[in-house]
Enzyme design. Structure first.
Site, PDB file in Angstrom:
ATOM      1  N   GLU A  28      -2.217  67.245 141.720  1.00 31.31           N
ATOM      2  CA  GLU A  28      -1.921  65.906 142.224  1.00 31.31           C
ATOM      3  C   GLU A  28      -1.139  65.015 141.263  1.00 31.31           C
ATOM      4  OE1 GLU A  28      -5.419  64.690 145.062  1.00 31.31           O
ATOM      5  OE2 GLU A  28      -6.104  66.248 143.705  1.00 31.31           O
TER       6      GLU A  28
ATOM      7  N   ARG B 298      -4.798  73.042 129.084  1.00 30.28           N
ATOM      8  CA  ARG B 298      -4.286  74.404 128.999  1.00 30.28           C
ATOM      9  C   ARG B 298      -3.666  74.828 130.333  1.00 30.28           C
ATOM     10  NH1 ARG B 298      -7.890  79.602 127.177  1.00 30.28           N
ATOM     11  NH2 ARG B 298      -6.193  81.090 126.966  1.00 30.28           N
TER      12      ARG B 298
ATOM     13  N   PHE C 141      -3.195  69.532 151.126  1.00 26.02           N
ATOM     14  CA  PHE C 141      -2.828  68.197 150.639  1.00 26.02           C
ATOM     15  C   PHE C 141      -3.892  67.150 150.956  1.00 26.02           C
ATOM     16  CE2 PHE C 141       1.065  70.495 151.989  1.00 26.02           C
ATOM     17  CZ  PHE C 141       1.505  70.842 150.734  1.00 26.02           C
TER      18      PHE C 141
ATOM     19  N   GLY D 233      -6.652  69.478 135.952  1.00 22.17           N
ATOM     20  CA  GLY D 233      -6.033  69.793 137.243  1.00 22.17           C
ATOM     21  C   GLY D 233      -4.576  69.375 137.268  1.00 22.17           C
TER      22      GLY D 233
HETATM   23 MO1  MOS Z   1      -6.595  66.477 147.524  1.00 18.76          MO
HETATM   24  S1  MOS Z   1      -5.836  64.844 148.472  1.00 18.76           S
HETATM   25  O1  MOS Z   1      -8.041  65.808 146.916  1.00 18.76           O
HETATM   26  O2  MOS Z   1      -6.732  67.677 148.667  1.00 18.76           O
END
Ligand code: MOS
Length: 737
Positions: free
Chosen positions: A704, A627, A239, A701
């Site tokens: 996040e 994707r 994280f 990605g």
């Molecule tokens: Mo993430 S907070 O860029 O591991």
């Protein structure tokens, strides 16, 4: 040459290829490697936030049976916490205390219990100075930092004339939003096992970046990076706190050299509140100006966050404000205040998570001020291009995210009047917010080997921090190689492998998949060339374009009788394997397009009106993230992000003692995170999105974006339920009474 469409495994909801190892305990984490003659290190941490160590008495500790060394600034070898990039570290070089929780001694013993006990006997006398702890009391000291925010952008950026835009507005919202310090709390604590083999150092480390750790440790110790090998096969969550090597990592190496034995150093849960980063406290002032029909005339965001006195960390709270809504006038700036605590660091969607709480709450306030539906307000300010960069999007499906989310959630049944929806005694609130996160990509490399037995091994020096890297890269490799997934083994986590970037900024899938795809294609292509040039092959003299690769064989498209297995080709040539290496990196598309993932979050809360207790009872999140490499792991990533956001909205808050800067709630009993009972069914939906520009596979990605918008959607739902606007996280019941 193509892999057959029927062979497509990318995107399938494949179970984790490492799942069996994990549930049977076969997956080894950094603290679990059986190393001969292992000794155990325990650190002693400062209990003051600022001052000097006047005296440190280690005699009693040294007399504990089994103690091999007590290392302090008085006897530590020379090292430099500044070298090697990353964070500035404290490695016992002087008697200065910079924050509470700083490692000020390392005790090494033959057992963990002996080391723990001896550490408790180290006596320290401090010369204590008055620390600066409370950011809100010290805003006069705020300054514009010299460094850049992620993406290489300046900390302050103005587009158009915001004062003019605000002056021209028919309606204005001017509010301040605040978020507290939060700690990452991965399941696996930080852990390092250090083994010296002559002048070479082997480190098993819990890290999101093996190569950055290699650079940092080498830099601190003053040795060549080639002499340091980092292994990290499994990581129990990061994280962000494992994104950069912290002081305990080189300290484990220093301890191992000192006692001439391998040393394991694991931070206890309470030891992780201070020296390994945290999400910093933020204060965000937002001004929105709009016309009566809801067009934004100006958008101003001024963020202040804490950094340490010795290093600079900017929480990029205004970054997404620069691109999320169309407005002729946008300004954002980031200020810092130096606080006598450890350096903050990236924590899941650093900047976007706290920044979206402020902006998306303000947008909801504007929607109420204008009496316009919050989705409609966002559509009226839909950014067709990146408003401050002026660039087109590589792809953007946000409109479809709003539409699909509203449909699945049943948004049209919402009565917008606060306190108007009830279920018995409970107040019901529905809130929504936009989600967005940048799509980063870094250079990455991979090697693909097709073996004589018809299996393949693909290597890249990446990490799997629980996200599913092993699994999705196995799928990408299998597809490129024309092999079934059970014939492909993907390996990662060793600095002897081709270099890949840190697993941060949600960039692993995009970066590593590009390299794996390329390496797999090249290995398959090389193998095919062997066959096409070989008179003994049934494929001799065929065109590569007419050949399909599937299940470890090449077939002629229109003549299925003509085929040959990979094994047969390698066997005839007497080859053990065929190998290809690929180095993939982003190109000019980075300058031509603005690249982001988008989504929409829909929350339902139930508020107990007498107690102010908030429960999240329903969730729909819709996302356009390019994707999908694996439908199952992707779903889990998004759910995980939303859960993290529910914690941020309602529970998480690191409480600091204002006198000594100590974390008051430094364990999982007092630092509250959501448990199963706190989480409703979360419905995650992906809109079909094909991004032809972003990278070879069209991947954005997903680690996040799930947290972004989450806290605001809840705050907006709480307002809808109660009529109370909470602008200070977390939304605890005291703020609703
Ligand atoms: Mo993430 S907070 O860029 O591991």
């Amino acid at each position: 040459m193509n892999t057959s469409d029927t062979n497509t495994v990318v995107g399938k909801p494949l179970n984790r290829v490492d799942g069996h190892l994990k549930v049977t305990g076969g997956a080894r984490y950094a603290a679990e490697f059986p190393v001969a003659k292992l000794a155990y290190a325990v650190t002693v941490q400062s209990t003051i936030a600022k001052g000097k160590i006047a005296q440190i008495d280690t005699k009693a500790a040294e007399q504990v049976p089994g103690v091999l060394a007590v290392i302090t600034h008085l006897n530590a070898p020379k090292a430099s916490g500044e070298k090697g990039g990353g964070r500035k570290l404290q490695v016992l070089q002087d008697n200065i205390v910079l924050y509470s929780g700083q490692h000020i001694a390392v005790v090494v013993a033959t057992t963990f219990e002996q080391a723990m006990y001896a550490a408790s006997l180290v006596q320290i006398r401090y010369e204590e100075e008055k620390p600066t702890i409370n950011m809100r009391d010290n805003l006069a000291k705020a300054y514009l930092p010299k460094g850049k925010i992620p993406g290489g952008e300046p900390p302050d950026l103005t587009h158009g004339n915001v004062n003019q835009g605000l002056a021209n507005a028919a309606v204005r919202i001017d509010q301040t939003y605040t978020t507290p310090i939060e700690n990452h709390n991965p399941m696996e604590p930080h852990a390092t096992t250090a083994v010296w083999q002559g002048d070479e150092l082997l480190l098993y480390d819990a890290t999101q970046g093996i190569f950055s750790t290699q650079q940092k440790v080498a830099g601190v110790l003053g040795i060549e990076p080639e002499k340091v090998r980092i292994l990290s096969y499994f990581v129990g969550g990061g994280f962000g706190c494992k994104g950069m090597a912290w002081s305990h990592v080189p300290l484990a190496a220093i301890a191992a050299r000192q006692v001439n034995r391998p040393v394991k150093l694991v931070l206890g849960r309470t030891q992780m509140y201070g020296p390994v980063g945290f999400r910093p406290e933020t204060i965000q002032q937002v001004s929105l100006g709009a016309t009566r029909d809801g067009k934004l005339t100006a958008l101003r965001h001024a963020g202040t966050s804490q950094t340490s006195t010795f290093d600079e960390f900017i929480e990029p709270v205004g970054k997404s404000v620069r691109m999320i809504y169309a407005s002729p006038n946008i300004s954002t700036r980031h200020h810092l205040v130096e606080i006598d605590q450890g350096t903050p660091t990236y924590m899941r969607a650093p900047g976007e998570a706290s920044g979206s709480f402020a902006l998306e709450s303000a947008m909801d306030e504007l929607a109420y001020a204008l009496n316009i539906d919050p989705i409609e307000l966002r559509l009226r300010n839909y950014a067709e291009v990146d408003p401050t960069k002026g660039l087109p999007w590589s792809s953007k499906s946000l409109r479809e995210c709003y539409r699909l989310g509203a449909e699945k959630f049943g948004w049209q049944k919402r009565n917008p009047t606060p306190r108007s929806m009830r279920d018995g005694n409970y107040l019901i609130g529905w809130g929504m917010a936009t989600a967005t996160y940048p799509s980063y990509r870094s250079p990455a490399s991979a090697i693909a080997r097709i073996m004589a037995d018809g299996t393949a091994v693909v290597l890249s020096g990446s990490q799997d921090i629980g996200t599913g890297t092993y699994t999705v890269m196995t799928q990408v490799a299998a597809e490129a190689l024309g092999l079934p997934v059970n014939k492909v083994r993907f390996e990662l986590g060793d600095t002897k492998m081709p270099q890949s970037p840190i697993s941060g900024g949600s960039q692993t899938a995009a970066s590593v998949s590009s390299a794996v795809h390329l390496a797999g294609n090249q290995a398959r292509s090389q193998l095919l060339q062997l066959a096409l040039a070989d008179q003994k092959s049934p494929l001799y003299n065929s065109n590569a374009e007419d050949v399909i690769a599937q299940d470890g064989s090449f077939f002629l498209k229109n003549k299925s009788s003509a085929s040959e297995t990979y094994q047969a080709i390698l066997a005839r040539h007497g080859m053990k394997m065929i190998e290809a290496r690929a180095d993939a990196k982003p190109g000019e598309e980075q300058e031509k397009f603005s690249m982001h993932a988008f989504g929409a979050q829909f929350a339902e809360v139930r508020v107990e009106p007498d107690l102010g207790e908030v429960r999240v009872s329903r969730w729909v999140g819709t996302f356009g993230v390019g994707r999908i490499l694996n439908a199952k792991t992707a779903n889990s990533q998004l759910i995980g992000g939303i859960v993290y956001g529910i914690g941020m909205a309602l529970m998480e808050h690191t409480v600091i003692d204002p006198n000594r800067g100590r974390v008051v709630n430094n364990d999982l009993a007092e630092y509250h995170v959501p448990v199963n009972a706190d989480i409703p069914d979360i419905q995650v939906l992906f809109v079909d999105e094909h991004d032809p520009h972003i990278n070879p596979l069209g991947v954005k990605g997903i680690g996040e974006i799930g947290i972004t918008g989450t806290a605001a959607a809840i705050a907006n739902a709480v307002y809808h339920a109660t009529g109370k606007r909470v602008r200070d996280l977390p939304i605890t019941l005291d703020k609703l009474l």
